[in-house]
Enzyme design. Structure first.
Site, PDB file in Angstrom:
ATOM      1  N   GLY A  99       1.492 -71.413   2.032  1.00 32.21           N
ATOM      2  CA  GLY A  99       0.279 -71.257   2.500  1.00 32.21           C
ATOM      3  C   GLY A  99      -0.684 -72.382   2.055  1.00 32.21           C
TER       4      GLY A  99
ATOM      5  N   GLN B  92      -7.804 -73.772   1.344  1.00 40.34           N
ATOM      6  CA  GLN B  92      -7.379 -73.637  -0.010  1.00 40.34           C
ATOM      7  C   GLN B  92      -8.422 -73.298  -1.163  1.00 40.34           C
ATOM      8  OE1 GLN B  92      -4.376 -73.735  -0.924  1.00 40.34           O
ATOM      9  NE2 GLN B  92      -3.612 -75.777  -1.494  1.00 40.34           N
TER      10      GLN B  92
ATOM     11  N   LYS C  57      -5.657 -85.844  -4.952  1.00 39.89           N
ATOM     12  CA  LYS C  57      -5.804 -85.007  -6.489  1.00 39.89           C
ATOM     13  C   LYS C  57      -5.384 -83.757  -6.275  1.00 39.89           C
ATOM     14  CE  LYS C  57      -9.424 -87.511  -8.711  1.00 39.89           C
ATOM     15  NZ  LYS C  57     -10.796 -87.421  -9.620  1.00 39.89           N
TER      16      LYS C  57
ATOM     17  N   GLU D 147      -5.553 -75.314  -7.284  1.00 42.04           N
ATOM     18  CA  GLU D 147      -6.138 -74.517  -8.308  1.00 42.04           C
ATOM     19  C   GLU D 147      -7.782 -74.791  -8.300  1.00 42.04           C
ATOM     20  OE1 GLU D 147      -3.051 -73.681 -10.199  1.00 42.04           O
ATOM     21  OE2 GLU D 147      -1.962 -75.157  -8.861  1.00 42.04           O
TER      22      GLU D 147
END
Lengths: 173, 337, 745
Positions: free
Chosen positions: C472, C644, C707, C711
């Site tokens: 995803g 994201q 990068k 997270e």
């Protein structure tokens, strides 16, 4: 009319007739088979997802006789005679406006809750009860998205609602 | 799920007979709780009697009030124009509960018969007096953040999970049932029971009885009411504490008061003394606070749910304030009125 | 070769989108086989002790039940721990299902019932009777704090805390402003929407095709080969779609082991799907107890920093994550001591969960920084700027790039931070108290070795292939964008294949390294394709590109063109004809630069600003606004990148306000093991979230300057919310999640 024997249906299976995505199907199902397991395991309609199997996530949402329900908590035998729409039956060829809006607004990531979200949104729009972003949020709260696409889901639903109706409140909040 | 026989009842009589004929039989309607529990092996019926085709799916005017058929889905009740006009408290409570999908499937009768959400009751791997009488109650010394602060017993500290029932308690509905010995009407306050030493029994229904309808009396709390639900997220979660308040006001004086709490006891919690205290008083926070103190004087918290006592106290005050002011809690706007 | 950027850096809809919105995308439990049998797991009722008897007769008597696997009849598998160690296993003895009668954690699998249908297997599972000899479980981390130890073996890929610098204790004692507080992170479970599942297809020749819920098919393949003594050629793993992972799918889980064991034993195909409850019977974000001490001068300049953490792990593995290291690099401070210890409890081993360690450690550090801001009277944002680290002082290296200052500035401007009133409890909206809080986020920018292939056909269609997974995360789409730009093709001419061990090997999809790693591999493969194609084109008789240099051509509109005169061109089909080839294909492997890694530190950063509205009387907190400003190098796809970050923020709000797996220490059992009682955010919980990507050019971090984003969105979000709650209410909550009881208490 299609007649499916249901290869793993036990001898005490019960005959039911269901109209699934517009197609009438005569099936034999064990009484403990849920509508969700019937769709996924017997009919290979795996677009409807099993996320929790207990009515706590909404991934299994389908539309039965015009209403969205959790197919994981519905015994298939109880739905004898009903009309069921799953994600596979939402469109043929061109995408349904809600599907297109989800794609455009990136209203999903992993895609696993997506069919349930879309079926829920289609029903929500039909229900005619969402007239603000706040109301969309509340009435889409039965569908969990762990990827956290909620803001985009609301955008997608709002987009479709606006094209369908002028009563949507632009700045209700 | 265990193996079971499946039969479909065509009439109420058939349904009642089917249950009488088979001690292992259970009724099934929406299935939103029963199927859930069967998957956890908490419920293991030998036979399911499907009652969804019985003619109990209408909302009709009745003795000046409304009669809600046992099979009317929660969503239908919540959206019904007459319910919204005359008993908006009920509509509000329904919309505070579950999700749109569940409300479409769950029925009025089924909602009355929902079982507790106690973690231990649901988990076959642990003892539970409600699931397996005599096996013990690990909740008392375990994770009891969501458990009862009122009316619990030494055997069970579970709570009743329904929102609808909290409103029905405040509205003093009547439950019409039919069983092998005929029909009877059960006042709402007597329908659910406290755990006592039989926590396996949630209600006073007798073996073989079927719920026919829930009757709402000819009373008017449509101006001054609220359903205020507090929970761990803003939707799709069971109540930590909820308050159904219904008032009849004469200016700023309370003529009649009904107050029921959810999430705090084995049944929707009412306290006659507190309601009597409110009657005839001016609607002030002080008065509301006094009523709350009366209700919570007998609260008995456990290790993790002590906060519910203070939360309930504040929720009562706030709920009564909302009702008195005629500013009921919205179930979509999450700001608390 | 110049590569004009038509797609990279733009907003593109997902390539896998149509399959996902129509229900056509198939996940691990949705593949089938004619001889498929279904397995349902029986879970232990106790957390510690041993099985004294297991009665499977009733289950086996059910017609249609094929076999009940238990520790008594489980097929023989590898003996050495080494064979069970997957790519990211921490030090220790990996858990082996049905290995013996010992029970080492609550919910441990004790049997697998295999039947002709799912329902028969589930019914059979309900009939298995297990008798236990029970021991008292030890699951309370607080009670084990004194027994905490520094893990003797380090987990590969996880840096232990750096050595102390300066004299933190001495400097703290001398500091005019001293602050020492304890913070606590609750156990969280990943709960991807797709439950863990493995469909093992037993091929006629004894080979296996496995559809496994995994964040990298090669890890499943290696594990299965090690445990069951099979050759890689005999085990193909195909998982095109993963229904969310968040780290739960990094390690092969026990349903894979059980499904393969049953398939090999029965010589037929077997599918095992875990229930939602069983999703609480393996890895999780560990409970962690932390102490942060900050010593500062009156202006808030840090003079001393210590950060200690004690995290829970299982009795059989030493799971480790970087909790405290961030405190050594995020701010300028001459005296720093960091300490990370483990304590063993009777649970399963924790596992990486979205920004593992950083979510936990940054909550503590950034809460403490907020407390320092109030203690010194310095604005929280200004405090961070005063302590801005120009270098990584933990490792003594320069950063490859660090545009955190720009993230602070742009985030603050968008949020309207300058309108914030400093005093807590001074902002209101009607009845509600309003709070504005902020925090910094940081995550490592990593690149791993990765391979990819590119295959170009004469009609200008390009197929990219790589074994990595798209959870995803947008990987299908970004790789296609890179490929389209590299060869000057329309995006709809590019397809990407992922999640198959038959494809060039990529690392596990985790750690935010996939875009940098597999993206670079795709770019390298496309470059080789371009070079080959250019060679054919130049070698043509009367080639318009004769004598041209590769550096002077460009690929655009399905042709190779001379940059100085684009009308001089050779079409793709023409070049292939000239080369006498049907396709042009290349596979390339890329690696991170060791030299760069030795010389530089590479991190993504974020500045997170949150607004909460709190009904103080009732303890209800609503997060009404979040601005997340991200410095993450090059952004490949603005649409999927934004998603994201949105997703990370939402999970961060969950961590801040809702998520907690509650252990009953008497039973050693997690009690709220379902989505009704383990609360993750629902739609109504989430309001406006704005994402800003600040410009951050980085020519060192990875070949694409990328990068990674998986997270960083979650890091700092919980601290920003907690800090906003303090600003609103004056109440500092140092234990997550901030539930109603903690606001009232």
């Amino acid at each position: 009319m299609l007649s499916d024997s249901g290869s793993s249906a036990p001898p005490d299976a019960i005959p039911v007739t269901l109209t699934i995505n517009g197609q009438e199907r005569r099936l034999r199902v064990a009484p403990w088979t849920t509508l969700l397991d019937l769709l996924r395991e017997e009919l290979d309609l795996t677009g409807t997802k099993k996320g929790c199997d207990h009515g706590q996530c909404g991934a299994c949402t389908v539309i039965v006789d015009g209403k969205r329900i959790n197919s994981c908590l519905a015994l298939a035998v109880q739905k004898d005679g009903a009309s069921v729409t799953t994600i596979e039956g939402l469109s043929s060829g061109a995408l349904h406006p809600v599907q297109a809006a989800f794609l455009e607004h990136d209203a999903f990531q992993c895609g696993y809750c997506t069919p349930g979200q879309i079926m829920s949104a289609v029903a929500l729009i039909e229900e005619g009860r969402a007239r603000s972003r706040e109301e969309i949020r509340e009435h889409m709260s039965g569908n969990i998205c762990r990827c956290g696409a909620y803001a985009n889901i609301v955008d997608a639903v709002e987009d479709v609602l606006k094209t369908k109706s002028s009563s949507f409140r632009e700045a209700a909040e | 799920m265990n193996r079971f026989e499946y039969t479909r009842a065509g009439t109420v009589q058939e349904a009642v007979q089917a249950l009488a004929a088979d001690p292992a039989a259970r009724f099934i309607a929406g299935g939103t709780n029963l199927v859930d529990l069967m998957k956890y092996n908490v419920e293991r019926p030998g036979r399911l009697v499907d009652i969804t085709r019985l003619p109990l799916d209408e909302i009709v005017q009745h003795e000046g009030g409304l009669r809600l058929g046992a099979l009317v889905p929660n969503a239908t009740v919540a959206g019904d124009p007459l319910v919204n006009e005359r008993y908006p408290l009920l509509a509000s409570a329904l919309l505070a509960g579950a999700s749109p999908q569940l409300r479409n499937a769950a029925t009025t009768g089924g909602n009355l018969l929902q079982r507790t959400r106690c973690y231990y009751f649901y988990d076959e791997g642990t003892p539970c007096n409600k699931r397996q009488p005599g096996s013990g109650c690990p909740a008392m010394t375990g994770v009891n953040r969501i458990h009862a602060i009122l009316g619990a017993s030494d055997t069970c500290i579970a709570t009743h999970p329904s929102d609808m029932c909290v409103a029905l308690a405040a509205l003093e509905a009547t439950v019409q049932v039919e069983g092998p010995n005929g029909r009877r009407a059960i006042p709402f306050a007597e329908f659910h029971r406290l755990p006592g030493d039989e926590p396996q029994r949630d209600t006073t229904l007798r073996r073989g009885e079927i719920v026919l309808s829930v009757d709402l009396p000819d009373e008017d709390f449509s101006k001054h009411y609220t359903y205020l639900k507090l929970r761990d997220r803003l939707s799709y979660a069971f109540a930590l504490v909820s308050v159904a308040a219904a008032l009849e006001m004469d200016g700023d004086t309370i003529r009649k008061a009904r107050l029921a709490l959810g999430g705090v006891a084995h049944k929707p919690w009412r306290n006659a003394e507190a309601e009597a205290l409110l009657q005839g008083k001016r609607a002030t926070r002080e008065t509301f606070r006094e009523a709350a103190d009366v209700i919570l004087a007998e609260a008995r918290p456990y290790a993790h749910n002590a906060f519910k006592v203070e939360l309930a106290r504040r929720a009562i005050v706030r709920g009564l304030s909302q009702a008195a002011a005629g500013t009921p809690q919205s179930q979509t706007d999450k700001r608390i009125a | 070769m110049a590569t004009p950027s038509r797609y990279v850096g733009t907003a593109q809809s997902r390539q896998d989108g149509p399959a996902k919105v129509t229900g056509a995308a198939k996940y691990a439990a949705e593949f089938t086989a004619p001889d498929l049998a279904h397995g349902v797991v029986v879970s232990s009722a106790i957390a510690k002790g041993r099985i004294t008897a297991i009665d499977t007769k009733a289950a086996e008597a059910v017609p249609g039940v094929i076999k009940v696997l238990t520790h008594e009849n489980k097929p023989r598998t590898a003996w050495l721990d080494y064979n069970y160690r997957d790519q990211v296993a921490p030090p220790g003895s990996p858990f082996r299902a049905l290995n013996g009668p010992e029970i080492v954690y609550g919910g441990q699998p004790v049997a697998l019932v295999v039947a002709e249908s799912f329902e028969l297997a589930r019914y059979g599972a309900s009939l298995v009777r297990v008798t236990y000899e029970e021991e008292v479980p030890n699951t309370d981390l607080e009670k084990n704090r004194d027994a905490a130890y520094v893990p003797p073996k380090k987990r590969s890929g996880i840096k232990p805390p750096p050595d102390p610098r300066g004299d933190a204790a001495g400097a703290f004692d001398k500091a005019p402003i001293q602050l020492r507080q304890e913070y606590k992170q609750a156990i969280e479970h990943h709960n991807p929407m797709e439950p863990h599942a493995s469909t093992v297809v037993y091929e006629g020749d004894g080979k296996l095709t496995i559809h496994d819920k995994i964040q990298g098919v090669n890890n499943t393949q290696g594990y299965v080969c090690g445990v069951f003594n099979l050759k890689p050629d005999d085990v193909r793993v195909i998982t095109p779609y993963v229904g969310g992972g968040f780290g739960s799918g990094l390690r092969p889980q026990y349903q894979l082991y059980l499904a393969v064991a049953a398939a090999l034993d029965l010589k037929r195909s077997v599918r095992v799907v875990l229930t939602r409850d069983q999703m609480f019977t393996f890895g999780y974000r560990p409970e962690t107890l932390q102490t942060v001490a900050l010593g500062a001068d009156k202006d808030g300049r840090l003079q001393a920093l210590t950060h200690d953490a004690v995290a829970g792990t299982s009795t059989f593995e030493d799971y480790q994550e970087a909790v405290v290291n961030w405190s050594g690099l995020l701010y300028h401070c001459p005296n720093v001591t960091l300490d990370y210890k483990l304590a063993k409890i009777d649970t399963y081993t924790p596992s990486d969960m979205r920004a593992p360690g950083a979510v936990t450690g940054i909550f503590a550090l950034e809460s403490a920084m907020d407390e320092l801001a109030y203690a010194t009277g310095v604005d929280p944002l200004e405090l961070r700027l005063r302590n801005y680290a120009e270098r990584d002082e933990g490792e003594g290296k320069d950063f490859t790039s660090k545009a955190l200052r720009a993230a602070y500035e742009q985030g603050a401007a968008r949020f309207g931070w300058s309108k914030r009133k400093a005093e807590p409890r001074t902002m209101r909206d009607g009845r509600e108290l309003v709070g504005w809080g902020m925090a910094t986020g940081v995550w490592e920018a990593m690149m791993m070795p990765s391979s990819a292939s590119a295959t170009l056909t004469p009609d200008g269609t390009l197929e990219l292939a790589c074994s990595t997974a798209d959870l995803g995360t947008g990987t299908y789409t970004i790789l296609a964008q890179i490929g389209a730009d590299a060869l000057g093709l329309d995006l709809d001419k590019v397809t990407t294949r992922l999640g198959d061990t038959a494809l060039p090997e990529a690392p596990l999809a985790g750690g935010s390294w996939t875009a940098a790693s597999s993206g670079a591999a795709v770019q390298a493969a496309c470059r080789t394709v371009a070079e080959k194609l250019f060679g054919y084109a130049r070698g043509m008789a009367d080639s318009p590109l004769a004598n041209a240099d590769f550096a002077h051509v460009t690929f655009a509109d399905g042709a190779i063109r001379l940059q100085s005169d684009p009308s001089r061109k050779v079409g793709i089909a023409e070049a292939m004809r000239a080369g006498g080839v049907e396709t042009v294909e290349a596979t390339e492997k890329v690696k991170p630069s060791m030299l760069t890694n030795m010389r530089f530190s590479a991190y993504t950063h974020s500045a997170v600003f949150a607004e909460v509205k709190v009904d103080e009387e009732l303890g209800v907190v609503r997060v009404t606004r979040v601005v997340s400003a991200i410095a993450a190098g090059k952004i490949l796809n603005l649409k999927t990148a934004r998603s994201q970050i949105l997703g990370g923020v939402v999970m961060g709000i969950g961590a801040a306000l809702e998520e907690e797996s509650m252990l009953d220490h008497n039973l050693g059992r997690i009690m709220n093991h379902n989505l009704g009682e383990y609360h993750v955010p629902v739609n109504a919980d989430i309001h406006d979230i704005e994402v800003i990507f600040v410009d951050e050019h980085d020519d060192k971090v990875s070949p694409l300057g990328v990068k990674g984003l998986g997270e960083i969105g979650i890091v700092g979000a919980a601290a920003a919310v907690a800090n906003a709650v303090f600003h609103a209410t004056g109440k500092r909550v140092r234990e997550l999640p901030i539930t109603i009881d903690k606001i009232l208490g």
